[in-house]
Design a protein around this motif. Sequence first.
Motif, PDB file in Angstrom:
ATOM      1  N   GLN A 103      -5.894 -67.887  96.538  1.00 37.99           N
ATOM      2  CA  GLN A 103      -7.107 -67.741  97.356  1.00 37.99           C
ATOM      3  C   GLN A 103      -7.101 -68.762  98.493  1.00 37.99           C
ATOM      4  N   ILE A 152      -6.992 -67.961 102.556  1.00 34.62           N
ATOM      5  CA  ILE A 152      -8.020 -68.446 103.483  1.00 34.62           C
ATOM      6  C   ILE A 152      -7.392 -69.309 104.578  1.00 34.62           C
ATOM      7  N   LEU A 204     -11.972 -70.771 109.056  1.00 30.33           N
ATOM      8  CA  LEU A 204     -12.795 -69.844 108.294  1.00 30.33           C
ATOM      9  C   LEU A 204     -13.937 -70.585 107.595  1.00 30.33           C
ATOM     10  N   ARG A 205     -15.083 -69.963 107.602  1.00 31.88           N
ATOM     11  CA  ARG A 205     -16.245 -70.508 106.900  1.00 31.88           C
ATOM     12  C   ARG A 205     -16.629 -69.563 105.772  1.00 31.88           C
ATOM     13  N   LEU A 206     -17.541 -70.037 104.955  1.00 31.25           N
ATOM     14  CA  LEU A 206     -17.874 -69.279 103.748  1.00 31.25           C
ATOM     15  C   LEU A 206     -18.325 -67.847 104.055  1.00 31.25           C
ATOM     16  N   SER A 207     -19.167 -67.682 105.081  1.00 31.91           N
ATOM     17  CA  SER A 207     -19.713 -66.345 105.357  1.00 31.91           C
ATOM     18  C   SER A 207     -18.635 -65.378 105.838  1.00 31.91           C
ATOM     19  N   THR A 255     -15.545 -65.387 104.608  1.00 37.97           N
ATOM     20  CA  THR A 255     -14.508 -65.313 103.579  1.00 37.97           C
ATOM     21  C   THR A 255     -14.588 -63.993 102.822  1.00 37.97           C
ATOM     22  N   ASP A 293     -24.837 -68.043 102.410  1.00 37.24           N
ATOM     23  CA  ASP A 293     -24.137 -68.066 103.698  1.00 37.24           C
ATOM     24  C   ASP A 293     -24.842 -69.011 104.662  1.00 37.24           C
ATOM     25  N   TYR A 340     -14.097 -71.550  99.018  1.00 36.32           N
ATOM     26  CA  TYR A 340     -15.331 -70.780  99.250  1.00 36.32           C
ATOM     27  C   TYR A 340     -15.671 -69.763  98.155  1.00 36.32           C
TER      28      TYR A 340
END
Lengths: 714, 156
Positions: free
Chosen positions: A625, A629, A658-661, A663, B123, B136
């Motif tokens: 993972q 990413i 990359l950010r959480l939203s 991903t 988010d 994440y």
Amino acid sequence: MSTNRRHFLIGVGVVAAGTAVGVYVVPRLLGKHEAPFEFKPHSFVRIGTDGSFTVVLAKAEMGQGVYTGLPMILAEELDVNPQRFDIEFAPVDPAFFHPFLKMQFTGGSMSTISMYDQLRLVGATARNMLITAAAAQWKVAASSLRTEDGVVIDAKSGRRATYASLAEAAAKIPVPAKESVALKDRKDFKYIGAKHPRLDSHLKVTGKAVFGSDVNPPEMLKAVIARPPSFGATVKSFDATRTRAVKGVIDVKQVPSGVAVIAEHTWAALKGREVLQVEWDESAGRDVSTESLRTQWRALAAKPGKVGKNDGNVDTALGKAAKRIDVEYEVPYLAHACMEPMNAAALVKDGQCTLWVGTQNQSQDVNMVAAALGIKPENVTLHTQFLGGGFGRRASTTSDFTLEAAQVANGVGRPVHVVWTREDDMRGGYYRPYSVSRVRAGISADGKGIAYHQTVVGKSILKNSVIGKPILDKLGFDPSSIEGAANMLYGFPNLRVDVHDTDETVPILWWRSVGNSIHGFVVNGVIDELATLAGRDAYDFRRELLAAHPRALAVLDAAATDAGWGKPLPAGHHHGIALHESFGSIVAQVAEVSVVNKTVRVHRVTCAVDCGLAVNPDQVVAQIQSAVIYGLSAALSGEITIAKGGAVQSNFTDYPVLRLSETPQIDVRIVDSGGPLGGIGEPGTPPIAPAVCAAIYAATGQRIRKLPISTALT
Amino acid sequence: MITLNVNGRSQEIDADPEMPLLWALRDLLKLTGTKYGCGVAACGACTVHIDGQPIRSCQTPVSAAVGAKITTIEGLSTKGEHAVQRAWVELDVVQCGYCQSGQIMSAAALIASNPNPSDADIDAAMDGNICRCGTYPRIRAAVKRAAEIKRNGGAA
Ligand code: FES
Ligand code: FES
């Protein structure tokens, strides 16, 4: 080590009152991996009479999980729950050298592969000696005894003895020959192969883990360096009058990497640097730009390079091909952008140097610091800390960030911690190489891939490295410049890969998966182009080219099945597939992507991996993972552009990651074919860019041959 | 001298009022659990709470924190028993760990105000926190798990 504990080295060594003295026995067990010395006051494992187990970690923990996985291997044979271990970072010492690199080094996804046999043998030998000690005490045959989580048990009499109680006696027993130590059968494994919680979790959720950034020896100063605006630039002169007037600034001095501002704390050093006037000589590299390199390299790519691989006859096969393509691929320089920017602390005093640093490259750091200071390597002590990410950056071929800390600290008499701002780190070079390739490839009339010829242009990483130079000298080219292409699993009967080495001023370095990050993209991209040319499904086309590799086929099939390849997707969603082998592991990925108004959204990535035996499967999943990413950040928007000889980008504001939203859902299946152990830190990165680009082609009809996608998508 | 209230303790520091709180915490008070990642409020590594609100300490001058209650990762719980920390351990979120103090402080602030955060809430609350190791997927799951632990009466 606390002074009220008594520890015993397994072997003839004894640790008394906190001072270890004894014969270092472990290397003697290792046959060809044998280290060339003895009498070392430490070992891979120490068993204390107080019930403590101290495991010494020879590798750097940078997120990849060796802090847990390697102790698990030792625990398996020792028969102690790894949860009971205290972990210590190893000192720099031949005892902990990489078995064939002969230096202390963490990288190349090799930690588990290179230490698996070694740690099993250490654990098994220790257990064997503890059993022997118990057998002697109880006057029974060793073969009648068994162990259970740190206890030797005599089932017949019901007697039990903890390892702690046996440690002193065990330490006096001669080390048994390697051949007489039985290793466990894989089917009896308790820890290896099962999910085990990370041993560093608690430290890291409480803020207690000490990274290089966090070291705090007494009297330590902080420093930042005014660094050159373009690569290769040198200091002509500087005026530190205003800097010296800043409260907290202690000194300003020139070092090879720039002008250092040394202060009581970071803020003062930064304020001091802001007002420092430096005049630079930029003649070396001011003209270098991505644009100018591109023009030169495209011309070079049209000419034959140094041949690294030549199977069959590509020219004849291309001549006979029913259809062919002639295309250019290009990938940019990339920053590693480790979450923790580079930094190192050093104390130089009385002919000795002490270093505190998160590094992947301990031995080389020690040697280079010793050479720069004109002292012997044995007078350099390096304390490895947790690494806030490595990805190759902390295995610097020049030991740059460690070396400069020693240079700054030299003459100060107090420890100095050289810290890099994010801007220093991102503009400081050591990038994944910029690379341009020209590929000519062809298919037969019945739609089979028959010829592949790739000419690569880019700078060799190995030529500037201590470990790589001999390889380059021997081969005449840098295999890492073409890895992933020259040794691709796809079976083209006619395959040629040649390479032009370049020499721009921009420093480059291994970046998670090294050449595979480049050629996994090129090769899989070309495979997709050929499948389209043949009017065939990209998955079927790959199956045919992988026919000789059952492991690869199993991995490809697993990813395709789990993703529902060929089955209907939500409206506007498209699939792309890729497979790549690197570091002994094979990874296939299917990306599910939509493109709306030129905005690429990756919804789901389905992965299958064959890394042989997965020591800690949950961490294998985590690494895949992580690698997806990391690779996706780069594929979507990662690019360091060079202009006027220096990097344009400087922080996460212009080098987005990359950010959480953003991903995607990332599913991972481990396919264990019973093959040899492979690496896991890097192999998940190469397939993601081509899988996403294939899906973009399915969505838009645009072939992405140049990364990042953000600048290529029209 | 400037007086700060950090993790329930009043602390005197000799600092320029414009020194970012981050450096005061790390260099002067030796609370190194809070990390530097970008210095420009773009990564979240330096996140701490001021009166319960998550803020980026790299962009907060110490003068702005005077009189407020500052909580850092070291003060979130005594032994790592905060619901977020428990969830993080349970799901094995961390990799290199460098971003995680900031992630945990952002998540703790989220579940303090929102007992059952949706994906969209997560988010919004967590997007300012970069993780270069790509933890994440587990962060998302662990935030939900932390909220659940808290709803079930676990420490928070
Ligand atoms: S260091 Fe403050 S947000 Fe990055
Ligand atoms: S765990 Fe490494 S940056 Fe997040």
